[in-house]
Every structure is written in structure tokens, then in C-alpha cells.
Design a protein around this motif. Structure first.
Motif, PDB file in Angstrom:
ATOM      1  N   TRP A  93     -62.198  51.978  15.880  1.00 20.87           N
ATOM      2  CA  TRP A  93     -60.804  51.610  15.637  1.00 20.87           C
ATOM      3  C   TRP A  93     -60.140  52.636  14.709  1.00 20.87           C
ATOM      4  O   TRP A  93     -58.977  52.986  14.895  1.00 20.87           O
ATOM      5  N   MET A 145     -54.603  45.865  19.577  1.00 27.00           N
ATOM      6  CA  MET A 145     -55.990  45.871  19.114  1.00 27.00           C
ATOM      7  C   MET A 145     -56.309  44.480  18.594  1.00 27.00           C
ATOM      8  O   MET A 145     -55.935  44.117  17.471  1.00 27.00           O
ATOM      9  N   PHE A 179     -58.841  42.870  15.071  1.00 27.37           N
ATOM     10  CA  PHE A 179     -58.818  44.179  14.412  1.00 27.37           C
ATOM     11  C   PHE A 179     -59.664  44.214  13.142  1.00 27.37           C
ATOM     12  O   PHE A 179     -59.997  45.303  12.659  1.00 27.37           O
ATOM     13  N   ALA A 183     -62.904  48.679  23.019  1.00 32.11           N
ATOM     14  CA  ALA A 183     -62.282  49.680  22.156  1.00 32.11           C
ATOM     15  C   ALA A 183     -62.774  51.092  22.439  1.00 32.11           C
ATOM     16  O   ALA A 183     -62.022  52.069  22.333  1.00 32.11           O
ATOM     17  N   LEU A 239     -51.619  45.265  15.853  1.00 34.73           N
ATOM     18  CA  LEU A 239     -52.953  44.985  15.339  1.00 34.73           C
ATOM     19  C   LEU A 239     -53.038  43.511  14.977  1.00 34.73           C
ATOM     20  O   LEU A 239     -52.241  43.024  14.161  1.00 34.73           O
ATOM     21  N   PHE A 255     -62.547  46.568  12.365  1.00 35.71           N
ATOM     22  CA  PHE A 255     -62.454  47.830  11.615  1.00 35.71           C
ATOM     23  C   PHE A 255     -63.510  47.873  10.516  1.00 35.71           C
ATOM     24  O   PHE A 255     -63.978  48.950  10.125  1.00 35.71           O
TER      25      PHE A 255
END
Length: 821
Positions: free
Chosen positions: A166, A151, A154, A128, A181, A157
Motif C-alpha cells: 500500500w 483501497m 487500508f 493490492a 482510503l 498499511f
């Protein structure tokens, strides 16, 4: 290989409906309902999709829709993952898919901070941080022809250290790029998509799945001990047995202990054992933990955690994927990393943490672990087993025997047997932590965690942004758009002010307008004052008079209960301060070069180490690389007798620490008369002071840093002597780990050495004023070269992947995954 779909011919580029139809035709098997819904939403949507579904739902098939689109239309796309281990796996998976679709495998590449494979390929698998770095360098990286960004994982996050990667990436993505995502289930998915629309004008369709393609069957096992249970589920033919299984432990040491429990147990058949033996006899496992691991592997059991060398971990992964291992005993990090397909998941314990502070495994981690059970191509059901504590199993077995004898029996033999059983009743231990079936059910049914912004903006990112634009308002706006409560956003703005004041006071930026002093409120009454108030009046006066003749003990510093946010600002206003600009000085660029550690501390460290001797440099640099405490206690710094204080300590630090009152003479190595006791004259007792441990060079520098940077609270050191002692062994890693009996932790030590090489390279780029190339860069480069040679002998593939990939991106990478806060 010839491309069957020549994307260069724009007349052949299909519209999205045609793309969807084509993609569904090339799928290897019929999609599950949530997969079909998500893929249709992606092909028909304008800005993308957020897919929230349990682990094991087959989100890779959904992600590959974006990959197929890029290859088919001649555009570019990024596939991001949170872990380097996942990038390697995804690279292989996407290459296989590309070939299956009729494209060249070279059209899929990989870029991490330290490794590149086909870096100009239209489909790039990246960590990332790489994507964020490129979004921050749009003058060097063009996003005009990028069609999408996937992503994966995810829910990262929510990571307290790296989640900001992110978050910032989503805010910087150009509007034309669609996002896909992929996350495990989250508690506030609707709120999250609303926030994306409100904060970043990015409207994503939400697809939520609650059912797995392979459903899970949960079992609480309270009547079997681990060895016999493992033998039981490994028995039978391919259909009946419940292996291969991943067995999750919550510490590295527990992995080894658990694997040893299966010694002598039959968990694989003779055919697989023969194939396993052929493989292992041909493998070089003669050094370090190799012989021990080889014995365990021969039984059909693998061990996989950070303490195992990467080359041994790769062997375990290969053997497990070939179904030659019945069990892989691993830590929870594997649940979020390498995908080892398993029929079952086994948890010998639900508790994690130090022995005296164990607590129930986190819900998110447990659900990630559970989701590793069940292989869509092979299993109709995934099995999740949680075993009761062995003490509880023994108690349950005893109770079954005891209850089998009637209370009112008249049989003399049975009466005697019941009496004997009662005497031998097993009990729970007072110093042990236990878990229950109810807690296991709680982990299964608990609500998923909410996504929210976590962590502050990294120092290095601030330095980089101000190097490009001194305007503060865009950063303040960025904080205002974070997924936080109003109170959280207010605190974020204050925190930005503290960071700005810190950079200004250290000479990295010039602030306009400059910070101004704040009036601190008077401190509240101290504990002593409160007690005095309570004893006020006649009786209080009498008591105070009586205390005059009492023996006096050393006064303790009173706690200051004022708002620490005001205190840490050293008198500068942070609440209403709104600087317009932070213009960088020449010093600011030095911060951008430090990726491995907090850059403020990194630059401070370099300035101190300019006059250090070689041992001081090694010890100070090693101390900032955060070796786990379970390893660090076996790699302590030598005593002052074995390694006296060096040049930096004796000519600078010791005097400053004493003068500033930041250390006592005993902490700086002054010896106290061992026969000198402290006598409490009021009672005639002999008192013994707690032993004072002399400060190491890293601890001395940290105390000075905290004095000079009172607003930076998250820098720590852990003194170790690993690289230093390894060099004393002539760089012979096997001799070192064997002498220290650290074979079971050699993977941690190997990683420490690799991180040290990277840190040496970074430090070489920020030479202090008091140094020259010969006194600063050359010694660091020489040590890095010696370490690199040692690491290549340990594991050449991992060393080269980490250190020897060409390209300049490693020099530019804004790596936010470190503790750069």
C-alpha cells in the motif's frame, strides 16, 4: 442489459455536483452522517479522502461512490482489497450495485494473481499487489483514463509483511487519480494525511467517524458456562434471540473443541433444522472432515478456519448467510476477511498463543472482531459477549452458594452444608492462563494503533527495479519518504546498503562505486574476562590457582556483543556507503521469477537441487513453504533408516558442512555407540548428552545458505513430508489424511499442495547450469501435474481458481505478500 447512462456520450457526462446528487438518489437507504460526509468529501475533493471509522460503519456505500463515478463518466477505477476472499465478495457486491444503477454486471471485473473475470472491465476488483504490479509496468498498463482508486481495509498499511504494498502504491499513483482510503479507526490519522502531503504531494481530506450505525453492547459473562450460554442466547423468536453469532477462537483446534461443546444443545428451531437437514443430505461430505463437520452442522453450528477445506468453508458461509446456522465457530482471520453478517460476537477466551505462552489478544484484532457484531439492515444493537474462564465461573457459582449461608448460622444442617462446601471449593490451576473483565474493558477502550511504515523493501522488488533502471538514488529517495522516525529512516538506508552488498557479493549486480572494507571496533570484554577482572588481586589469584585442578567442562562460545549490523556486513562499510548504480548481471532476472519464497534462497535452492534425487527435491521444496507447527509435527520427515541421505547430501552437502564446521557428524547421520557414556571424572557422575537429531535436506541447504549469505537473516525452513507421502499414497488425499488422522487440518494440507504446485512452476523457470530440460523442468512439471490432478479431486473450484486462469499477469506479478524479505 442496456446501460441507462450511456457514458460514451460525453455530452451526458455530469459534473461532480450532479454526480453527487445522482448517487444520493440511487442509495438504497438514507446514509449515516459519517457516510454522507465522506461521500460529499469525495465528490468535492480534488485528490481524495481518508475515511477512518469503526468496523460496521458501512464503508462499502462510501466506496461505491467512486464505482458509480467511473461507470457514469466512462472512466476506469480500481477497487483494491488485502485478501483474495474479499475480492470475490466485493465482485459480487459491486455487480449487484451496477445492475441496480442500470449498468451491465460485465462492467465490473476481477483480477488476482491467479484468477480473472472480465479483466478489461472499467471497474476492476483486485488484490493490492496487482495494482502495484501495474504501476510498475506503466508501459503495459495505461493509467491516463483511471479516475480513482479505492483501497479497502487500508489499515493493512500496518501489516509487517504486506504493508509496503500500500505504501509503494500511494507513492506511484499518478497525481490525477483520486484515492479513497477506507480504514478502521487509526490513532494518527491527522499525522498520516500530513505525511502523505509532505512525502507524496497527495492531499486527502480526513473524515473520522466514531459512532457505528449499529451501536455495540458489551457484556462480561462470569456466571455461565459456554454450552448453556449459547443455548440461552439462541432461544426465542427472531426478535428476542441474539443469534446468528460468530464465535471467535484463537486456534484451529479450539474451534473444533468449542463446536463439540454444543453437542446436544438446542440452538436452532425445528423449521430451520429441517431445511438444514435437506441441504446437508444433498451435499457430498463423505470424505476427510466432511462426516465430522456434517454432524456439527446438523446442530446449527458451523466451523470456519484455514484447516477446513475451501469447499466446506463455502458451505458454512452459505448456510450462515441463509440464517440456517445459529453459530459459526471461527478464527480471527474471518474478522478481516469474509463478511458474515451476525447479530452477536462471542469470545470464549481473550487469550491467544501456545499453552505456556498465552497473552491477551491484540487490540487491533479484538476491535476488528467486536465490529463484526450487528447488521445494519436487521439489528438495532450488536452484542459482544466475553465469557470468563470456566474455572472462574465454577468459583463464582461456588461463592454464591457459600455466601448464601450466614457465617453465624446456628442451624446444624446449614453449618454442615457450609463445611462441606468449604472442602469442595474450586480453585484456579497453576498451569492455566486466565483473563478478566478489566482486560475485556481495556480492549474496548484502548486507543487505535498508529499507521507507520513496516518491513523492508522486498528483494524481488529491488531486482525488478534494478532490471529497469540501475540508478540507486530513486530507491534511496523512496526510503527517505517512508513514514518512519529519523532514526528509522537512517536504519532503512543502512539496510538498503546491506541488501545492495548482498546482491553484489552474490553476483546479481555490479555496484559503482564498489563496497569498501570497514574497520571493526575491538569486541568488548567477554564474560570470562569480566569475571577475571572481578577476581583480580590477591584473593583473585588464590581463587584462580584453586581452579587449576578443577574438572574442565566443554567451553561455550562467548557471545559477541558488537553491533550485529556491522558484523553481518562481513567487514563492508554500510554506514556511509552510497553507491550510485546497481547494474544487473544476467543472474538478476532469475530472482524476479520466484514469488512464493525468498528469491535469494529460491535461486540458491535451485542451484543445489540440480543434482538432487527426486525425494530430496520434494523434501527441500516442501520445507520452505512454512507449514504451521501444529500440523508439521504430524508430518515429519522419515528417519535416515527409512529414507537414507540422497545424492545431493552424500556427494556435496555433507562433505561441505563438515569441512566448514557447520555440522557435526552426528547431525549428518553418524550413529553414536548407545552404551558410550560421558563420565565426569571430577565427581564420578555419568553424564548424558542431549539427543542429536540428524539434519534434513532442507536444513542442510539452509545452513549452507546462511554461511554464504550472512546478511539474510529471515529465511527459515520447517521439514515436512506431505507431498512426498501423498504421492506414496498414489495421490489419494482422503487416504493420506485419514491414515495420518489429519482430517481437521486438511485445509492446511490442501493449501500446501496448491502452493507446492505454484513453487514447482516458478522453479521450472530458473533451471540451474548443471541441468537440462529433461533433468530439471520435466520432473518438476510431472510432479506439478500429478499434484494438480489430486487437488482437483479435492476441490476443483478452488484448484482452478488458483492455477488455471488464463493470462500472463501471474507470470509478471510482483507479489509482495509472501515472505520475500
Amino acid at each position: 442489459m442496456t446501460n441507462k447512462h450511456p457514458a460514451a456520450d460525453t455530452s451526458d457526462v455530469p459534473d461532480r455536483d450532479e454526480l453527487a446528487a445522482e448517487y444520493f438518489e440511487v442509495l438504497p437507504y438514507a446514509p449515516y452522517p459519517v457516510q454522507e460526509e465522506a461521500m460529499l468529501a469525495y465528490f468535492t475533493g480534488e485528490q481524495g479522502v481518508l475515511v477512518c471509522a469503526p468496523t460496521g460503519t458501512g464503508k462499502t456505500m462510501i466506496a461505491e461512490a467512486a464505482v458509480y463515478e467511473a461507470l457514469r463518466t466512462g472512466t476506469r477505477m480500481y477497487y483494491t482489497t488485502p485478501l483474495i476472499a474479499l475480492t470475490d465478495q466485493k465482485l459480487d457486491e459491486l455487480r449487484e450495485s451496477a445492475v441496480r444503477w442500470g449498468f451491465s454486471p460485465d462492467q465490473v471485473g476481477l483480477v488476482t494473481g491467479n484468477r480473472r473475470v472480465n479483466p478489461d472491465a472499467p471497474v476492476l476488483v483486485v488484490v493490492a499487489e496487482i495494482l502495484l504490479n501495474r504501476l510498475l509496468n506503466t508501459e503495459a498498463f495505461d493509467f491516463a483514463d483511471v479516475s480513482s482508486v479505492v483501497m479497502d481495509e487500508f489499515h493493512s498499511f500496518n501489516d509487517r509483511e504486506r504493508g509496503v504494498v500500500w505504501e509503494l502504491t500511494l507513492g506511484l499513483l499518478p497525481a490525477h487519480i483520486r484515492t479513497l482510503l477506507l480504514s478502521a479507526t487509526v490513532g494518527n490519522a491527522m499525522e498520516f494525511t500530513s505525511w502523505l502531503t509532505r512525502a507524496h504531494n497527495r492531499r486527502l481530506q480526513l473524515v473520522v467517524g466514531t459512532e457505528r450505525k449499529v451501536p455495540l453492547q458489551y457484556s462480561w459473562v462470569d456466571d455461565e458456562l459456554l454450552p448453556e450460554f449459547c443455548e440461552k442466547i439462541a432461544d426465542g423468536d427472531e426478535i428476542d434471540r441474539r443469534t446468528p453469532a460468530l464465535m471467535f477462537c484463537f486456534s484451529r483446534s479450539q474451534c473444533w473443541t468449542t463446536a463439540e461443546l454444543l453437542k446436544g444443545k438446542s440452538v436452532i428451531d425445528k423449521i430451520r433444522q429441517a431445511e438444514l437437514a435437506d441441504y446437508l443430505h444433498a451435499a457430498d461430505m463423505s470424505e476427510g472432515a466432511g462426516p465430522k463437520l456434517k454432524q456439527i452442522l446438523m446442530r446449527g453450528v458451523g466451523v470456519h478456519h484455514a484447516g477446513v477445506l475451501p469447499r466446506y468453508r463455502r458451505m458454512v458461509e452459505e448456510l450462515f448467510q441463509r440464517k440456517l446456522l445459529a453459530f459459526c465457530v471461527c478464527t480471527e482471520t474471518l474478522a478481516a476477511g469474509i463478511n458474515l453478517p451476525a447479530r452477536s460476537v462471542v469470545l470464549p477466551s481473550l487469550m491467544k498463543g501456545p499453552r505456556d505462552k498465552k497473552k491477551l489478544c491484540e487490540i487491533a484484532s479484538a476491535q476488528q472482531i467486536f465490529g463484526r457484531a450487528g447488521r445494519p439492515q436487521f439489528d438495532a444493537v450488536g452484542y459482544v459477549y466475553a465469557l470468563a474462564h470456566e474455572d472462574d465461573v465454577k468459583i463464582n457459582r461456588w461463592r454464591e452458594k457459600y455466601d448464601s449461608i450466614p457465617e453465624d448460622t446456628k442451624d446444624p444442617g446449614l453449618m454442615k452444608a457450609k463445611k462441606q462446601l468449604k472442602k469442595k471449593m474450586p480453585k484456579r490451576r497453576t498451569d492455566e492462563t486466565y483473563w478478566t473483565a478489566a482486560q475485556f474493558e481495556q480492549l474496548q477502550s484502548a486507543d487505535s494503533a498508529n499507521l507507520e511504515s513496516r518491513g523492508r523493501l522486498p528483494w524481488r522488488l529491488l531486482a525488478y527495479l534494478f532490471g529497469k533502471d540501475p540508478n540507486v538514488q530513486p530507491i534511496r529517495d523512496m526510503i527517505g519518504r517512508r513514514l518512519l522516525t529519523p532514526k528509522g529512516i537512517e536504519e532503512g538506508q543502512r539496510d538498503l546498503n546491506r541488501m545492495l552488498i548482498t546482491l553484489w557479493s552474490a553476483g546479481y549486480v555490479e555496484l559503482e562505486p564498489k563496497p569498501h572494507a570497514a574497520e571493526l571496533p575491538p569486541p568488548p570484554p567477554t564474560n570470562k574476562e569480566k569475571k577475571a577482572a572481578k577476581t583480580a588481586g590477591l584473593f583473585g589469584e588464590l581463587l584462580d590457582q584453586m581452579r587449576v585442578d578443577e574438572p574442565k567442562s566443554e567451553p561455550k562460545p562467548e557471545e559477541d556483543n558488537r553491533d550485529p549490523k556491522l558484523i553481518e556486513s562481513r567487514g563492508y562499510e554500510v554506514e556511509n556507503y552510497r553507491p550510485d548504480s546497481a547494474t544487473p548481471t544476467e543472474r538478476l532476472e532469475r530472482l524476479v521469477h520466484i514469488r512464493s519464497i525468498n528469491p535469494l534462497f529460491g535461486v540458491y535452492l535451485a542451484d543445489q537441487l540440480a543434482i538432487a534425487d527426486p525425494n530430496e527435491r520434494i523434501a527441500a521444496l516442501e520445507s520452505v513453504l512454512e507449514v504451521p507447527g501444529t500440523v508439521a509435527r504430524f508430518c515429519r520427515m522419515p528417519s535416515y533408516d527409512d529414507m537414507p541421505a540422497g545424492t545431493l547430501a552424500t556427494t556435496r552437502l555433507d562433505g561441505q558442512l563438515l569441512t566448514l564446521g557447520l555440522a557435526t557428524s552426528e547431525e549428518l547421520g553418524a550413529k553414536k555407540d548407545e552404551d558410550e557414556d560421558i563420565v565426569d571424572r571430577g565427581f564420578g557422575r555419568v553424564m548424558f548428552e542431549e539427543k542429536v537429531w540428524p539434519l534434513t535436506i532442507g536444513e542442510k541447504i539452509l545452513r549452507m545458505f546462511r554461511n554464504d549469505f550472512p546478511r539474510v537473516h529471515d529465511v527459515n525452513v520447517r521439514p515436512v513430508w506431505i507431498v512426498g507421502e501423498l504421492m506414496e499414497f498414489g495421490g489419494d488425499f482422503n487416504k493420506y489424511v485419514t491414515a495420518r488422522k489429519l482430517q481437521k487440518e486438511e485445509g492446511i494440507l490442501f493449501r500446501h499442495c496448491l502452493r507446492m504446485i505454484l513453487l514447482l512452476d516458478e522453479m521450472a523457470n530458473i533451471p540451474p547450469i548443471e541441468s537440462t530440460v529433461e533433468t530439471w523442468e520435466d520432473p518438476l512439471d510431472e510432479l506439478a501435474d500429478r499434484l494438480t490432478e489430486t487437488c482437483r479431486k479435492i476441490d476443483a473450484q478452488s484448484t482452478d481458481e488458483m492455477l488455471n486462469q488464463p493470462g500472463s499477469e501471474i507470470d509478471d506479478l510482483i507479489e509482495l505478500g509472501r515472505r520475500n524479505k
